[in-house]
Design an enzyme around this catalytic site. Structure first.
Site, short mmCIF file in Angstrom:
data_model
loop_
_atom_site.label_atom_id
_atom_site.label_comp_id
_atom_site.label_asym_id
_atom_site.label_seq_id
_atom_site.Cartn_x
_atom_site.Cartn_y
_atom_site.Cartn_z
N CYS A 66 0.82 -1.23 0.00
CA CYS A 66 0.00 0.00 0.00
C CYS A 66 0.84 1.27 0.00
O CYS A 66 1.69 1.48 0.87
CB CYS A 66 -0.93 -0.01 1.21
SG CYS A 66 -1.95 1.48 1.34
N ARG A 69 -0.06 4.64 3.00
CA ARG A 69 0.09 4.39 4.43
C ARG A 69 0.37 5.60 5.32
O ARG A 69 0.39 5.48 6.53
CB ARG A 69 1.16 3.32 4.66
CG ARG A 69 0.69 1.94 4.27
CD ARG A 69 1.76 0.91 4.53
NE ARG A 69 2.71 0.79 3.42
CZ ARG A 69 3.90 0.22 3.54
NH1 ARG A 69 4.31 -0.24 4.70
NH2 ARG A 69 4.69 0.10 2.47
N TRP A 237 -9.15 5.26 -0.05
CA TRP A 237 -9.76 5.82 -1.25
C TRP A 237 -8.95 5.36 -2.44
O TRP A 237 -7.85 4.82 -2.29
CB TRP A 237 -9.84 7.34 -1.18
CG TRP A 237 -8.54 7.98 -0.76
CD1 TRP A 237 -7.42 8.16 -1.52
CD2 TRP A 237 -8.23 8.50 0.55
NE1 TRP A 237 -6.44 8.75 -0.77
CE2 TRP A 237 -6.91 8.97 0.49
CE3 TRP A 237 -8.96 8.62 1.74
CZ2 TRP A 237 -6.28 9.55 1.60
CZ3 TRP A 237 -8.33 9.20 2.84
CH2 TRP A 237 -7.01 9.67 2.76
N GLU A 242 -5.41 2.88 -10.35
CA GLU A 242 -6.01 1.56 -10.11
C GLU A 242 -7.17 1.34 -11.08
O GLU A 242 -7.39 0.24 -11.57
CB GLU A 242 -6.54 1.45 -8.68
CG GLU A 242 -5.48 1.61 -7.61
CD GLU A 242 -6.09 1.44 -6.23
OE1 GLU A 242 -6.42 2.44 -5.58
OE2 GLU A 242 -6.27 0.27 -5.79
N1 ARG Z 1 -6.93 -2.14 -6.97
C1 ARG Z 1 -8.22 -2.47 -6.42
C2 ARG Z 1 -9.32 -1.99 -7.36
O1 ARG Z 1 -9.06 -1.36 -8.34
C3 ARG Z 1 -8.43 -1.87 -5.04
C4 ARG Z 1 -7.36 -2.18 -4.00
C5 ARG Z 1 -7.38 -1.25 -2.80
N2 ARG Z 1 -7.14 0.10 -3.19
C6 ARG Z 1 -7.10 1.17 -2.36
N3 ARG Z 1 -6.91 2.34 -2.88
N4 ARG Z 1 -7.25 1.03 -1.06
O2 ARG Z 1 -10.48 -2.19 -7.12
#
Ligand code: ARG
Length: 369
Positions: A66, A69, A237, A242
């Site tokens: 992560c 953090r 968030w 991602e």
């Molecule tokens: N990578 C994953 C997704 O696109 C989520 C993982 C957790 N991500 C976060 N920002 N806490 O759904």
């Protein structure tokens, strides 16, 4: 875990908790004695509310994959250890969605159900994330999120019917003890979703992309002081990449780069004009722009990397090493523009932490059908 191991892990955790927070001098020895006598009697112990809160914070601080953090101390905890019925569990999950969303100012949040060691009526959440799109393999190709194909089949086996759009939110699926799992549809009005548009390429909106606001991971095991919280959904968030560089861009997910390039009027005949990279950057800009336009928390990878650097400084100042998994910490877009690219991290696993665990359901064949 054996009883000896639980007691050993409890001692390590309580010592760390004691060392990092200001507790009266007698606290540690008294608490350890109390915990050990509880373990002798029942085979496990019950953590105080303050202990699960600090444990959840440490689990985040120790999450090597992560980048977010810096905010580890800011997670809020819902103590759901008393939840016993399907109704109570579903209520907690729906409140988690609403409270963590917080009208768009997303809060890091975790709901902690009773640990595995309590044995009776163990609660299992079958979803990978509380909010997630279904995926269907059809004759004409995949509809929706290919990442969800197996779980979608399970849901349909349990009697759920998906509308078969590219963005059907899956139901919540919960199992208590060895009972038949129950599912419930999440009410539409509490599902925050963001339609994706681009400030300079209006055509991108016509791809009809959208994504949900909060990534609430619900299939990991939270380990604190020798206890296994196998149902402990948590969220931070999103970092834009991602969604923009993985969920939408991966060929085996929504595979949108060719379509984005087309909307941008870029020639996709040759690799050498870098159409993939150009589409990728603008798709990521669209994700960030769209979330911000709706007032929903999201971060970009440059800001997130800078915050991670601050986290590293804070940790160093406390005399602690920052562990990390480099392949996960570098962002999938322009990684070498962040400091993370240029330095090594050791992937040592500390506890408390979040761990992968076996799926609660049998892939492809549901035990109840
Ligand atoms: N990578 C994953 C997704 O696109 C989520 C993982 C957790 N991500 C976060 N920002 N806490 O759904």
């Amino acid at each position: 875990m054996t009883i000896e191991k639980v007691s050993q892990e409890a001692k390590l955790f309580l010592t760390q908790y004691f060392n990092e927070t200001d507790k009266p001098y007698e606290y540690l020895t008294q608490r350890i004695a109390q915990v050990n006598s509880e373990i002798d009697q029942k085979g496990y112990y019950t953590q105080t509310y303050d202990e699960i809160v600090y444990g959840a914070k440490l689990a985040w601080r120790n999450s090597n994959r992560c980048i977010g953090r810096l905010f580890w101390e800011r997670i809020e905890v819902a103590d759901a250890r008393k939840a016993d019925t399907y109704e109570e569990v579903f209520d907690y999950l729906l409140s988690h969605i609403q409270l963590s969303f917080n009208h768009g100012r997303i809060k890091p949040y975790i709901t902690i159900f009773r640990p595995q060691q309590e044995k009776k009526n163990i609660i299992k959440i079958w979803n990978h994330q509380l909010l997630r799109y279904a995926g269907y393999q059809t004759e004409e190709g995949i509809i929706g999120d290919s990442d969800s194909i197996q779980f979608t089949k399970i849901c349909e086996g349990l009697g759920w019917k998906g509308a078969r759009t590219n963005f059907d939110i899956l139901p919540l699926v919960v199992q208590i003890g060895d009972n038949h799992p129950q599912w419930m549809e999440i009410p539409d009005d509490i599902i925050p979703e963001i339609p994706i548009e681009h400030p300079d390429y209006p055509e991108i909106a016509s791809l009809n992309l959208k994504w949900y606001a909060i990534p609430i991971i619900s299939d990991m095991r939270l380990e604190i002081g020798g206890l296994d919280y196998i149902a402990a959904p948590f969220n931070g968030w999103y970092m834009g990449t991602e969604i923009g560089a993985r969920n939408f861009a991966d060929e085996y997910r929504y595979n949108m780069l060719p379509k984005v390039a087309e909307k941008m009027n870029i020639n996709t005949k040759h690799e050498s004009n870098l159409w993939r990279d150009r589409a990728l950057v603008e798709l990521n800009a669209a994700v960030l722009y769209s979330f911000k336009k709706q007032g929903i928390t999201i971060t970009d990878h440059h800001t997130a990397a800078k915050q991670f650097e601050v986290f590293e400084k804070h940790e160093a100042a406390k005399g602690r090493d920052v562990t990390g998994k480099w392949t996960w910490l570098i962002p999938p877009v322009s990684p070498a523009t962040t400091h993370i690219w240029h330095k090594p991290y050791t992937n040592d696993i500390l506890t408390p932490n979040f761990f992968y665990q076996d799926k609660s359901y049998q892939p492809l064949s549901c035990p109840f059908h």
